[in-house]
Design an enzyme around this catalytic site. Sequence first.
Site, mmCIF file in Angstrom:
data_model
loop_
_atom_site.group_PDB
_atom_site.id
_atom_site.type_symbol
_atom_site.label_atom_id
_atom_site.label_comp_id
_atom_site.label_asym_id
_atom_site.label_seq_id
_atom_site.Cartn_x
_atom_site.Cartn_y
_atom_site.Cartn_z
ATOM 1 N N GLU A 179 16.574 39.121 -13.398
ATOM 2 C CA GLU A 179 15.277 39.180 -13.935
ATOM 3 C C GLU A 179 14.925 38.669 -15.053
ATOM 4 O O GLU A 179 13.770 37.994 -15.178
ATOM 5 C CB GLU A 179 14.572 40.385 -13.406
ATOM 6 C CG GLU A 179 14.908 40.848 -12.042
ATOM 7 C CD GLU A 179 16.192 41.516 -11.769
ATOM 8 O OE1 GLU A 179 16.623 42.176 -10.553
ATOM 9 O OE2 GLU A 179 17.237 41.935 -12.703
ATOM 10 N N ARG B 241 12.323 45.246 -15.144
ATOM 11 C CA ARG B 241 13.650 44.900 -15.750
ATOM 12 C C ARG B 241 13.467 43.798 -16.549
ATOM 13 O O ARG B 241 14.348 43.330 -17.696
ATOM 14 C CB ARG B 241 14.440 44.536 -14.958
ATOM 15 C CG ARG B 241 14.806 45.522 -13.704
ATOM 16 C CD ARG B 241 15.967 45.484 -12.745
ATOM 17 N NE ARG B 241 17.187 46.085 -13.240
ATOM 18 C CZ ARG B 241 18.366 45.886 -12.832
ATOM 19 N NH1 ARG B 241 18.471 44.986 -11.668
ATOM 20 N NH2 ARG B 241 19.415 46.565 -13.362
ATOM 21 N N LYS C 212 30.835 42.313 5.563
ATOM 22 C CA LYS C 212 29.667 43.177 5.639
ATOM 23 C C LYS C 212 29.291 43.223 7.219
ATOM 24 O O LYS C 212 29.658 42.258 8.060
ATOM 25 C CB LYS C 212 28.576 42.518 5.025
ATOM 26 C CG LYS C 212 27.493 43.115 4.658
ATOM 27 C CD LYS C 212 26.418 42.472 3.615
ATOM 28 C CE LYS C 212 25.368 43.204 3.148
ATOM 29 N NZ LYS C 212 24.575 42.649 2.161
#
Length: 631
Positions: free
Chosen positions: A367, A395, A280
């Site tokens: 979640e 969600r 990254k």
Amino acid sequence: MDLTKIKSPSFLKGLTEDELEVLAFEIRRFLIEELAVTGGHLGPNLGVVELTLALHSEFRSPEDKILFDVGHQSYVHKILTGRADAFKTLRQYKGLSGFPKVNESKHDVWETGHSSTSLSGAMGMAVARDLKKQSYHIVPVIGDGALTGGMAFEALNHIGHEKKDMIVILNDNEMSIANNVGALHQALGRMRSAAKYNKAKQELEWLIKRIPAVGGVLANATERLKDSMKYFMVPGMLFEEFGFTYFGPVDGHDIKALKDHIGFAKKTNGPVLLHVITKKGKGYLPAETDEKDKWHGVGPYKIESGEKITPEISGLSWSKVVSDELISQASFHQNLVVITPAMILGSKLEGFQNKYPERLFDVGIAEQHATTMAAGLASQNMKPFLAIYSTFLQRAYDQVLHDICRVKLNVIIGIDRSGLVGADGETHHGVFDIAFLRSLPNIIIMMSKDENECRDMIETSMQYHQGPIAIRYPRGNALGVEPKQHRQQLPIGEWEVLSKGEDVVILTFGPTIALAEEAKVYLAQYGIKVELVNARFIKPLDETYLKNAFNSGKPILTIEEAMLVGGFGSSVLEFAEASGYSNINIKRMGIPDQFIEHGDVEYLLEEVGLTVANIVQEVQSLLPTHIKRVR
């Protein structure tokens, strides 16, 4: 190469690997220069330059379907599909979206913004392709963070069962928005092997530690080597058990290796998983060396130093206000536990984590699990605070309904990023939570006008109420009011009259109080007296106040930075009808029945009509003609 001249990725097929390497360098330079001005998701995109080049070299987009999970890493794809010239408008009002958008390009075959959806979408496409007897490749690209989401596991299970032709690219950079957690993250890091190897490892560790003086140090020094050996010896076993053919791990910055492995995958029947290791922030030192992932999504910055260019702001962020209050409450309430679904940094919970590490749980991108875990804690007389963005609470709706509200458990839901959020756009605006929570029995919903009231709401939730409570707070910085010394209990369902007025009532809460206040001052110049009410309890309503207002005959204007359909204003109308008041003059202002695109919040508020000028206009339309004429 002038990247703004690119119209289609088909040109890549004529480039040599050396030319692709040069193009990768030019794309990185372009991203670093453009995002220094606009901001955006820099780290994820620098990490997938070679991978995206290899994908578009080996596949035929849009005939072959390339799906990006979440979409944080789609900028290189946008450049290669003809949108480099629009990057100066990235994430700005009416400009280029930071996520894949079907109305931007035929190459964006899957719209995203939330995590862990690509595999399910890809499965649907594969079934459609086979039923239509068509032939094309389906290539979902999913990160190691997104793969920890439960929905991704469900899709892996089904894809492996159905044996559909599909090439899943696992972009493993060992970090999502926050440090990944969970057993799968460990598996990706070490690819756990069979019991026989684990036993050998344990025996080796036991022997090393028995060496006098240096045994412990040597054992620690060899831990990474042993894990690397195991990774090398039995890669991909987890995915093979799911029914996938596993290739990799492969260096995600080696274009030749990527193209070779994609070629192998294309020749393999059934589902394939290509495990790609990327870095990254690759190619930009501040982003490459970013251990806390602050370069995942950034505002403008100075290229030479990486120094962020941020405007001067006063006051703490709303997330920090809440986090600091939780730290304070934790010293008095030993049963307070904080849960977050991979948002320690976003919800500013680092301070709580540092002070009470055993009482903060980051469950990863999960979640539903976070919400029901909070219910489990509450069932054992703990006081869980679930810190979750409004857009991600969507969600876990059934878990709030079934596991918290139905059982009336003492869970506090801190709904971060409530309201319009700006550059992330329609997938991230927190404008639906009032409508989808308001219909649930037993829940209290509230939003404060300033930091002190927010602290009082947390105090009330911790100390004085039994049952589920949702506390909304917006993105950005709070007002900067002077902290008061003592917290106080807020009577549930009691509103606050900020100013008296005989002509009209405005009911609102949170950030829109400031708009209403400004409109009230303007109207006062013309002799129109507004009664401004801080309707801090969105549910339950202040029924006593409302009945008095109805009886007074004053018209009422409700204002909310949330959906009008099923929202706060709707609840006022419903209460009027249920209480037998049929002739009350009520108007509502809020978000219309549509999805709102990305852009500066000021522009978005204007787009949906939440402005001072429109408030003034709506108030005037409510007033009797004789009042308007006299004043």
